[in-house]
Scaffold this active site. Sequence first.
Site, short mmCIF file in Angstrom:
data_model
loop_
_atom_site.label_atom_id
_atom_site.label_comp_id
_atom_site.label_asym_id
_atom_site.label_seq_id
_atom_site.Cartn_x
_atom_site.Cartn_y
_atom_site.Cartn_z
CG MET A 30 48.72 32.41 35.48
SD MET A 30 49.52 30.83 35.87
CE MET A 30 49.41 30.82 37.66
CG HIS A 37 45.08 39.75 39.33
ND1 HIS A 37 44.58 38.86 40.25
CD2 HIS A 37 46.20 39.18 38.83
CE1 HIS A 37 45.35 37.79 40.30
NE2 HIS A 37 46.35 37.96 39.46
CE LYS A 150 57.54 48.07 42.87
NZ LYS A 150 57.90 49.28 43.67
#
Length: 282
Positions: A30, A37, A150
Amino acid sequence: MYTTQDIAAIRTQVRQWKRAGETVAFVPTMGNLHQGHITLVTEALKRADHVVVSIFVNPMQFGQNEDLDAYPRTLAADQAALEAAGAELLFTPTPAIIYPKGMDKQTFVEVPGLSEELCGASRPGHFRGVATIVCKLFNIVQPDVALFGKKDFQQLMVIKAMVEDLSLPIEIVGVDTIRESSGLAMSSRNGYLSEAQKQQAAQLKRTLDEMAEAIAKGQAIPNVVRHAQEQLHQAGFKPDYLSVRNAADLREAQDSDKQLVILAAAFMGSTRLIDNLSFERA
């Protein structure tokens, strides 16, 4: 790195790669990217010849009174970070491109059971939004492998279940949580915290560590959870949930279960943080 909002352009490029016998990894995000990321992109490069990333702030997974409008949009910085990390193709669609008929008339995907508890109980409809956008992005990108952090453990389980139930030919890889030096799990929402709150928030991971140690030593789970909730309150948190589950299917932990995961959501001020810890009980 090539950036586009065009679905046809994404499909054309991926088709060219696959015709050449090359593999494609996909990292949906997003935006407002952090090192967690970038680690997904780095891991993706180890698993495929090409990496596609998407940035889409998905309105379908935000509930009423949540932070959709306030969610940070940092496209220029995200593009620079992704290009430096080695991503080749960035998909940045608008809501009108993804949901041309509007969300109310959009076919949706819902994973029963898993979507309805923990974060799903606190955020009704959230995982319907997640499953729908991820399924749609999978159909657009057609990757061989997709990578997810995770930190969002329940989301990872929902996506794995969706892929299995719908027989999607995509390998789903979970990547370990990246943390600040304090232990706080990296999250785009950490930007909402003051420096003092960030230091307080590090107690969440310490509490999970202490819970895992106590349970591994044989202490009763309800007692451990009760004590941990008190700890979090004392540290300035307002706990949403704190739960010990079977790590394979998120059932409530039974005495015979060895592979466990503790999942937590708690508010620090107005910011909702989540974390989890997987561990083995002897």
